[in-house]
Write a protein that holds these residues in place. Structure first.
Motif, PDB file in Angstrom:
ATOM      1  N   VAL A 111      33.884  41.737   0.992  1.00 24.21           N
ATOM      2  CA  VAL A 111      34.424  42.911   1.672  1.00 24.21           C
ATOM      3  C   VAL A 111      34.765  42.540   3.108  1.00 24.21           C
ATOM      4  O   VAL A 111      34.381  41.484   3.607  1.00 24.21           O
ATOM      5  N   GLY A 112      35.477  43.425   3.785  1.00 22.75           N
ATOM      6  CA  GLY A 112      35.781  43.235   5.190  1.00 22.75           C
ATOM      7  C   GLY A 112      34.755  43.938   6.062  1.00 22.75           C
ATOM      8  O   GLY A 112      34.093  44.879   5.632  1.00 22.75           O
ATOM      9  N   SER A 113      34.628  43.473   7.298  1.00 20.60           N
ATOM     10  CA  SER A 113      33.679  44.116   8.208  1.00 20.60           C
ATOM     11  C   SER A 113      34.202  45.453   8.706  1.00 20.60           C
ATOM     12  O   SER A 113      33.439  46.306   9.128  1.00 20.60           O
ATOM     13  N   HIS A 135      23.808  47.625   1.344  1.00 24.56           N
ATOM     14  CA  HIS A 135      22.577  48.322   0.970  1.00 24.56           C
ATOM     15  C   HIS A 135      22.372  48.372  -0.538  1.00 24.56           C
ATOM     16  O   HIS A 135      21.247  48.299  -1.024  1.00 24.56           O
ATOM     17  N   GLY A 136      23.476  48.509  -1.291  1.00 31.90           N
ATOM     18  CA  GLY A 136      23.341  48.801  -2.713  1.00 31.90           C
ATOM     19  C   GLY A 136      23.534  47.647  -3.657  1.00 31.90           C
ATOM     20  O   GLY A 136      23.102  47.717  -4.816  1.00 31.90           O
ATOM     21  N   ALA A 137      24.169  46.567  -3.230  1.00 32.05           N
ATOM     22  CA  ALA A 137      24.485  45.476  -4.151  1.00 32.05           C
ATOM     23  C   ALA A 137      23.250  44.666  -4.514  1.00 32.05           C
ATOM     24  O   ALA A 137      22.381  44.428  -3.676  1.00 32.05           O
ATOM     25  N   GLU A 138      23.198  44.221  -5.758  1.00 29.98           N
ATOM     26  CA  GLU A 138      22.109  43.360  -6.220  1.00 29.98           C
ATOM     27  C   GLU A 138      22.558  41.913  -6.335  1.00 29.98           C
ATOM     28  O   GLU A 138      21.829  41.075  -6.862  1.00 29.98           O
ATOM     29  N   VAL A 139      23.754  41.627  -5.858  1.00 35.44           N
ATOM     30  CA  VAL A 139      24.278  40.259  -5.818  1.00 35.44           C
ATOM     31  C   VAL A 139      24.673  39.955  -4.377  1.00 35.44           C
ATOM     32  O   VAL A 139      24.803  40.869  -3.550  1.00 35.44           O
ATOM     33  N   PRO A 140      24.858  38.688  -4.026  1.00 34.08           N
ATOM     34  CA  PRO A 140      25.276  38.361  -2.658  1.00 34.08           C
ATOM     35  C   PRO A 140      26.583  39.040  -2.279  1.00 34.08           C
ATOM     36  O   PRO A 140      27.495  39.183  -3.099  1.00 34.08           O
ATOM     37  N   VAL A 141      26.654  39.430  -1.017  1.00 33.26           N
ATOM     38  CA  VAL A 141      27.856  40.068  -0.466  1.00 33.26           C
ATOM     39  C   VAL A 141      28.341  39.218   0.704  1.00 33.26           C
ATOM     40  O   VAL A 141      27.560  38.911   1.615  1.00 33.26           O
ATOM     41  N   VAL A 142      29.617  38.840   0.681  1.00 37.80           N
ATOM     42  CA  VAL A 142      30.208  38.127   1.808  1.00 37.80           C
ATOM     43  C   VAL A 142      31.064  39.106   2.603  1.00 37.80           C
ATOM     44  O   VAL A 142      31.950  39.764   2.040  1.00 37.80           O
ATOM     45  N   VAL A 143      30.777  39.213   3.898  1.00 35.93           N
ATOM     46  CA  VAL A 143      31.534  40.090   4.789  1.00 35.93           C
ATOM     47  C   VAL A 143      32.467  39.225   5.631  1.00 35.93           C
ATOM     48  O   VAL A 143      32.016  38.330   6.353  1.00 35.93           O
ATOM     49  N   ILE A 144      33.777  39.492   5.515  1.00 37.08           N
ATOM     50  CA  ILE A 144      34.780  38.748   6.283  1.00 37.08           C
ATOM     51  C   ILE A 144      35.029  39.496   7.591  1.00 37.08           C
ATOM     52  O   ILE A 144      35.302  40.694   7.585  1.00 37.08           O
ATOM     53  N   HIS A 181      42.790  38.913   4.489  1.00 32.90           N
ATOM     54  CA  HIS A 181      41.889  37.777   4.690  1.00 32.90           C
ATOM     55  C   HIS A 181      40.731  37.833   3.692  1.00 32.90           C
ATOM     56  O   HIS A 181      40.253  36.796   3.224  1.00 32.90           O
ATOM     57  N   VAL A 182      40.291  39.027   3.376  1.00 37.01           N
ATOM     58  CA  VAL A 182      39.238  39.202   2.371  1.00 37.01           C
ATOM     59  C   VAL A 182      39.720  38.681   1.015  1.00 37.01           C
ATOM     60  O   VAL A 182      39.013  37.940   0.325  1.00 37.01           O
ATOM     61  N   LEU A 183      40.943  39.068   0.654  1.00 37.92           N
ATOM     62  CA  LEU A 183      41.509  38.621  -0.621  1.00 37.92           C
ATOM     63  C   LEU A 183      41.697  37.109  -0.633  1.00 37.92           C
ATOM     64  O   LEU A 183      41.399  36.439  -1.629  1.00 37.92           O
ATOM     65  N   ARG A 184      42.167  36.558   0.467  1.00 36.00           N
ATOM     66  CA  ARG A 184      42.382  35.104   0.534  1.00 36.00           C
ATOM     67  C   ARG A 184      41.071  34.344   0.371  1.00 36.00           C
ATOM     68  O   ARG A 184      41.019  33.293  -0.266  1.00 36.00           O
ATOM     69  N   PHE A 185      40.007  34.838   0.992  1.00 31.22           N
ATOM     70  CA  PHE A 185      38.709  34.181   0.841  1.00 31.22           C
ATOM     71  C   PHE A 185      38.292  34.174  -0.623  1.00 31.22           C
ATOM     72  O   PHE A 185      37.872  33.143  -1.164  1.00 31.22           O
ATOM     73  N   ALA A 186      38.388  35.337  -1.285  1.00 30.30           N
ATOM     74  CA  ALA A 186      37.959  35.436  -2.680  1.00 30.30           C
ATOM     75  C   ALA A 186      38.790  34.525  -3.574  1.00 30.30           C
ATOM     76  O   ALA A 186      38.255  33.850  -4.467  1.00 30.30           O
ATOM     77  N   LEU A 187      40.103  34.476  -3.348  1.00 31.95           N
ATOM     78  CA  LEU A 187      40.965  33.621  -4.164  1.00 31.95           C
ATOM     79  C   LEU A 187      40.678  32.148  -3.914  1.00 31.95           C
ATOM     80  O   LEU A 187      40.650  31.334  -4.849  1.00 31.95           O
ATOM     81  N   GLY A 188      40.467  31.782  -2.646  1.00 31.33           N
ATOM     82  CA  GLY A 188      40.166  30.394  -2.327  1.00 31.33           C
ATOM     83  C   GLY A 188      38.886  29.921  -2.976  1.00 31.33           C
ATOM     84  O   GLY A 188      38.818  28.813  -3.522  1.00 31.33           O
TER      85      GLY A 188
END
Length: 313
Positions: free
Chosen positions: A264-266, A286-295, A170-177
């Motif tokens: 990433v996934g939860s 905690h470490g990313a300097e860009v937005p992170v989407v958690v599925i 589902h994480v991969l599908r979100f990114a591809l979509g």
């Protein structure tokens, strides 16, 4: 679906009036304009619980506090309209704590957006910030935007972490979509660490070396199997794969340095489902300097809504 249909997908943004969520507001507004989804800006107005002789009670908000909340929402809506005139904006003042207020507003086909303020390294997944609690418990994707993120300097690249689990599909599908919509490239990251019953130094001293070729082969088979599962969803997307022996969070954060977004996934493999946000997800937040989407790991409960990234139908 019509704009008035309560089931229409929307973007739900949590604000608190402090200014720390300015980056999240700008990112959410850009997503609203890009996808055509309405942006629902939510300000939760929790009143403290007061313990009295007859028991705990929560006083009602004063008219002064309500007026301040309405002014805060109005200012946020005006800023969105100034930055992205095509974005459709709604505002909601909710008398509740932030996490339950936002979870109540967002359906499983929506996108929740919050700032990363309060993501301290010493905070736990349950007692920590609103961002962590939402990412762990939401039924929809949660985007966490760092306070220092800036909209300028687009790299046109999304990084996605996979581990071969059903949840990471589902994480991969979100990114591809999402990549199909905005024309961005996708970098798929799969990494592994080999746990042994002995200290690595002792094994190295005895002449043992890890079976690198076998691990590389299995990693390649895992990623290839995932792309077989998603089928033509990857068509038209510029996809690259990074396989690494680094810890998953390190591999993802290294790739995130030249990306616009991390997905990433939860929960990954082996976690306590529904209780905590996974350790890799927390480290990336905690470490990313860009937005992170958690599925959410609950994605399989509503597969008909995947990949959530689409605009209006």
């Amino acid at each position: 679906m019509t704009d008035d249909d309560p089931r229409s997908p929307k973007i739900v943004l949590g604000v608190d009036g402090s200014g720390h969520a300015d980056a999240a507001l700008e990112w959410a507004a850009a997503e609203a304009e890009r996808t055509g989804r309405p942006l629902d800006i939510v300000l939760a107005l929790p009143m403290p619980i007061v313990v009295m002789s007859e028991g705990p009670t929560r006083p009602s908000a004063t008219q002064q506090l309500i007026a301040h909340g309405e002014q805060t929402l109005s200012a946020a809506a005006d800023r969105v309209r100034g930055l992205f005139p095509a974005a459709r904006v709604e505002v909601s003042l909710v008398m509740d704590d932030p996490a339950p207020a936002l979870l109540e507003r967002a359906g499983h086909d929506d996108l929740l957006v919050v700032g990363s303020r309060g993501l301290g390294a010493l905070r736990s997944a349950v007692m920590g910030s609103t961002s962590v609690r939402l990412a762990a418990r939401a039924h929809c994707p949660v985007a966490v935007v760092p306070e220092k993120w800036a909209h300028a300097g687009r790299r046109n690249r999304t990084v996605v972490g996979v581990d071969g689990s059903e949840a990471s599909l589902h994480v991969l599908r979100f990114a591809l979509g999402r990549a199909r919509e905005d024309g961005s490239a996708v970098t798929v990251v799969h990494s592994w660490e080999m746990a042994t019953p002995f200290a690595p130094e002792a094994l190295a001293a005895s002449g043992w070396t890890p079976p690198e070729e076998l691990l590389e082969q299995r990693s390649g088979e895992l990623v290839a199997g995932m792309f077989e599962e998603v089928g033509d969803e990857a068509e038209g997307v510029d996809v690259s794969v990074v396989r690494s022996r680094q810890a998953p969070e390190r591999a993802l954060l290294a790739e995130a340095e030249n990306a616009d977004l991390v997905v990433v996934g939860s929960r990954g493999r082996g976690g306590l489902r529904g209780l905590f946000l996974g350790s890799v997800s927390q480290a990336v937040l905690h470490g990313a300097e860009v937005p992170v989407v958690v599925i959410p790991h609950r994605a399989e409960e509503h597969p008909e809504t995947l990949p959530w990234s689409g605009g209006t139908d």
